[in-house]
Enzyme design. Structure first.
Site, mmCIF file in Angstrom:
data_model
loop_
_atom_site.group_PDB
_atom_site.id
_atom_site.type_symbol
_atom_site.label_atom_id
_atom_site.label_comp_id
_atom_site.label_asym_id
_atom_site.label_seq_id
_atom_site.Cartn_x
_atom_site.Cartn_y
_atom_site.Cartn_z
ATOM 1 N N THR A 15 18.723 -42.793 -17.125
ATOM 2 C CA THR A 15 17.876 -42.268 -18.190
ATOM 3 C C THR A 15 17.898 -43.232 -19.372
ATOM 4 O O THR A 15 18.505 -44.312 -19.302
ATOM 5 C CB THR A 15 18.299 -40.822 -18.549
ATOM 6 O OG1 THR A 15 17.305 -40.269 -19.406
ATOM 7 C CG2 THR A 15 19.659 -40.753 -19.209
ATOM 8 N N LYS A 27 16.102 -47.263 -18.499
ATOM 9 C CA LYS A 27 15.058 -47.169 -17.468
ATOM 10 C C LYS A 27 14.338 -48.506 -17.237
ATOM 11 O O LYS A 27 13.781 -48.727 -16.170
ATOM 12 C CB LYS A 27 14.035 -46.092 -17.845
ATOM 13 C CG LYS A 27 14.568 -44.669 -17.737
ATOM 14 C CD LYS A 27 13.466 -43.663 -18.038
ATOM 15 C CE LYS A 27 13.959 -42.236 -17.995
ATOM 16 N NZ LYS A 27 12.887 -41.270 -18.257
ATOM 17 N N ASP A 69 9.490 -39.518 -12.700
ATOM 18 C CA ASP A 69 8.864 -38.820 -13.838
ATOM 19 C C ASP A 69 7.385 -38.634 -13.533
ATOM 20 O O ASP A 69 6.813 -37.571 -13.776
ATOM 21 C CB ASP A 69 9.019 -39.637 -15.133
ATOM 22 C CG ASP A 69 10.414 -39.531 -15.726
ATOM 23 O OD1 ASP A 69 11.111 -38.540 -15.443
ATOM 24 O OD2 ASP A 69 10.817 -40.451 -16.466
ATOM 25 N N ALA A 118 3.470 -42.354 -26.745
ATOM 26 C CA ALA A 118 3.248 -43.653 -26.088
ATOM 27 C C ALA A 118 4.583 -44.285 -25.687
ATOM 28 O O ALA A 118 4.673 -45.495 -25.503
ATOM 29 C CB ALA A 118 2.467 -44.586 -27.015
ATOM 30 N N GLY A 119 5.617 -43.442 -25.548
ATOM 31 C CA GLY A 119 6.929 -43.930 -25.130
ATOM 32 C C GLY A 119 7.027 -43.994 -23.610
ATOM 33 O O GLY A 119 6.005 -43.972 -22.903
ATOM 34 N N GLY A 126 8.497 -28.492 -19.772
ATOM 35 C CA GLY A 126 9.210 -29.644 -19.227
ATOM 36 C C GLY A 126 10.231 -29.308 -18.154
ATOM 37 O O GLY A 126 10.607 -30.173 -17.361
HETATM 38 P P1 NAP Z 1 10.462 -42.214 -26.433
HETATM 39 O O1 NAP Z 1 10.221 -43.380 -25.542
HETATM 40 O O2 NAP Z 1 11.514 -42.290 -27.502
HETATM 41 O O3 NAP Z 1 9.048 -41.865 -27.158
HETATM 42 C C1 NAP Z 1 9.003 -40.879 -28.150
HETATM 43 C C2 NAP Z 1 7.550 -40.582 -28.509
HETATM 44 O O4 NAP Z 1 7.533 -39.498 -29.440
HETATM 45 C C3 NAP Z 1 6.814 -41.749 -29.176
HETATM 46 O O5 NAP Z 1 5.467 -41.735 -28.793
HETATM 47 C C4 NAP Z 1 6.956 -41.401 -30.663
HETATM 48 O O6 NAP Z 1 5.942 -41.943 -31.480
HETATM 49 C C5 NAP Z 1 6.793 -39.900 -30.613
HETATM 50 N N1 NAP Z 1 7.360 -39.228 -31.768
HETATM 51 C C6 NAP Z 1 8.683 -39.116 -32.112
HETATM 52 N N2 NAP Z 1 8.809 -38.399 -33.250
HETATM 53 C C7 NAP Z 1 7.543 -38.038 -33.614
HETATM 54 C C8 NAP Z 1 7.024 -37.282 -34.719
HETATM 55 N N3 NAP Z 1 7.831 -36.744 -35.662
HETATM 56 N N4 NAP Z 1 5.677 -37.107 -34.790
HETATM 57 C C9 NAP Z 1 4.855 -37.626 -33.840
HETATM 58 N N5 NAP Z 1 5.286 -38.365 -32.792
HETATM 59 C C10 NAP Z 1 6.625 -38.556 -32.683
HETATM 60 O O7 NAP Z 1 10.805 -40.894 -25.610
HETATM 61 P P2 NAP Z 1 10.420 -40.579 -24.079
HETATM 62 O O8 NAP Z 1 11.508 -41.053 -23.187
HETATM 63 O O9 NAP Z 1 9.034 -41.044 -23.859
HETATM 64 O O10 NAP Z 1 10.501 -38.975 -24.062
HETATM 65 C C11 NAP Z 1 9.519 -38.171 -24.725
HETATM 66 C C12 NAP Z 1 9.815 -36.692 -24.446
HETATM 67 O O11 NAP Z 1 9.596 -36.434 -23.054
HETATM 68 C C13 NAP Z 1 11.255 -36.264 -24.734
HETATM 69 O O12 NAP Z 1 11.241 -34.994 -25.344
HETATM 70 C C14 NAP Z 1 11.902 -36.194 -23.363
HETATM 71 O O13 NAP Z 1 12.966 -35.261 -23.301
HETATM 72 C C15 NAP Z 1 10.717 -35.713 -22.533
HETATM 73 N N6 NAP Z 1 10.853 -36.031 -21.096
HETATM 74 C C16 NAP Z 1 10.852 -34.974 -20.238
HETATM 75 C C17 NAP Z 1 10.962 -35.206 -18.865
HETATM 76 C C18 NAP Z 1 10.960 -34.023 -17.955
HETATM 77 O O14 NAP Z 1 11.325 -34.153 -16.767
HETATM 78 N N7 NAP Z 1 10.533 -32.859 -18.394
HETATM 79 C C19 NAP Z 1 11.073 -36.510 -18.375
HETATM 80 C C20 NAP Z 1 11.064 -37.575 -19.272
HETATM 81 C C21 NAP Z 1 10.953 -37.315 -20.652
HETATM 82 P P3 NAP Z 1 6.109 -43.429 -32.128
HETATM 83 O O15 NAP Z 1 5.773 -44.394 -31.025
HETATM 84 O O16 NAP Z 1 5.116 -43.430 -33.233
HETATM 85 O O17 NAP Z 1 7.542 -43.533 -32.589
#
Ligand code: NAP
Length: 263
Positions: free
Chosen positions: A43, A47, A84, A109-110, A223
């Site tokens: 994780t 990744k 994912d 966009a993460g 999720g």
């Molecule tokens: P990440 O790479 O850190 O990306 C975070 C994203 O959230 C970015 O687009 C960021 O925007 C945005 N963000 C953060 N704070 C914000 C705010 N206050 N207002 C608006 N946008 C905000 O994280 P990730 O790995 O992609 O994960 C994203 C979510 O998906 C997490 O909650 C994670 O637990 C969930 N997830 C779930 C599964 C599942 O199996 N259900 C699998 C994977 C991930 P900026 O680019 O502008 O910073």
């Protein structure tokens, strides 16, 4: 979740959690080549870097730019893949929803957003409108995944966003909003009544977005279901045993209620 499935199917294996430092990543994957290993999960933040330590990265994971699971072949080689994307799409299908031929909107966009956008394009959506707080990151995503279909990258206050939402068959929250901030990542009001709202956040399972979308009578998936489905897919790759979603869902639910009781 995985251990419940191992136990239920009498597989003598254990899914073990390890916290590793950046300089331990290489040695970790050397260890994972040993005969007693079935595979691995990784994780954030590993990744991406994981891909450098594998013998093969499957095409979907290579396109997304991230591996979150992998398996050890009999010859000790390691192949990485991305559940994912497939877990997300399995959860969408479990809702009886077909996204093909309609536009989609993804917030974020993460790493998770990249997997979701790739999965949606692979499933034949007409286009994906990516709305992110940081527009540069959204543009980077559009540049790299735009080869697989139409990706429009914009900021959260873009004037074209409400119309994009109005025509979308699915709106996905792939930001951390709802987990790190007790707020909604977007307003559900412009969505069509037959649209699916998918929130990737699973802690808490009921986010403000899930509550608002449910109150509006929209279809909603949280999720937890994606977590379960991606786990089921990885488990089947390691063991050849499928249909473990129910066992994993039950295990996850009891773990979550125990955690809530302890908190
Ligand atoms: P990440 O790479 O850190 O990306 C975070 C994203 O959230 C970015 O687009 C960021 O925007 C945005 N963000 C953060 N704070 C914000 C705010 N206050 N207002 C608006 N946008 C905000 O994280 P990730 O790995 O992609 O994960 C994203 C979510 O998906 C997490 O909650 C994670 O637990 C969930 N997830 C779930 C599964 C599942 O199996 N259900 C699998 C994977 C991930 P900026 O680019 O502008 O910073």
């Amino acid at each position: 979740m995985h251990n419940a499935a191992f136990a239920a199917h009498g597989v003598d294996a254990e899914f073990e959690l390890r916290a590793i430092e950046p300089d331990e990543v290489g040695p970790f994957f050397e260890q994972a080549r040993q005969p007693e290993w079935l595979g691995f999960g990784v994780t954030a933040p590993y990744k991406q870097v994981t891909m450098q330590h594998l013998d093969e990265v499957e095409p979907g994971a290579a396109a997304i730019g991230a591996v979150n699971n992998g398996l050890r072949r009999d010859d000790g080689s390691l192949v990485g893949f991305n559940t994912d994307a497939s877990g997300f799409m399995s959860a969408v299908k479990s809702m009886g929803v077909s996204v093909a031929g309609r536009p989609a909107v993804v917030f974020g966009a993460g790493g998770a957003a990249r997997a979701v956008v790739w999965a949606l394009l692979d499933a034949g959506v007409e286009s994906v409108f990516v709305a992110n707080r940081g527009t540069e990151r959204a543009r980077e995503l559009a540049t790299s995944l735009g080869v697989y279909g139409t990706v429009i990258a914009r900021g959260l206050d873009d004037p074209a966003l409400p119309a994009a939402m109005g025509s979308a068959g699915i709106a996905v929250n792939a930001t951390t909003v709802g987990m790190t901030v007790d707020d909604v990542p977007f307003d559900v009001a412009p969505l069509a009544q037959d649209a699916l709202v998918f929130d990737l956040v699973y802690v808490p399972p009921e986010t403000p977005l899930v509550r608002e979308a449910t109150a509006r009578g929209l279809m909603v998936c949280n999720g937890l279901e994606m977590l379960v489905r991606q786990g089921e897919i990885a488990f089947e790759r390691w063991t050849g045993i499928g249909s473990t979603a129910e066992i994993m869902r039950d295990a996850l639910r009891s773990w979550m209620s125990e955690s809530e009781a302890e908190a």
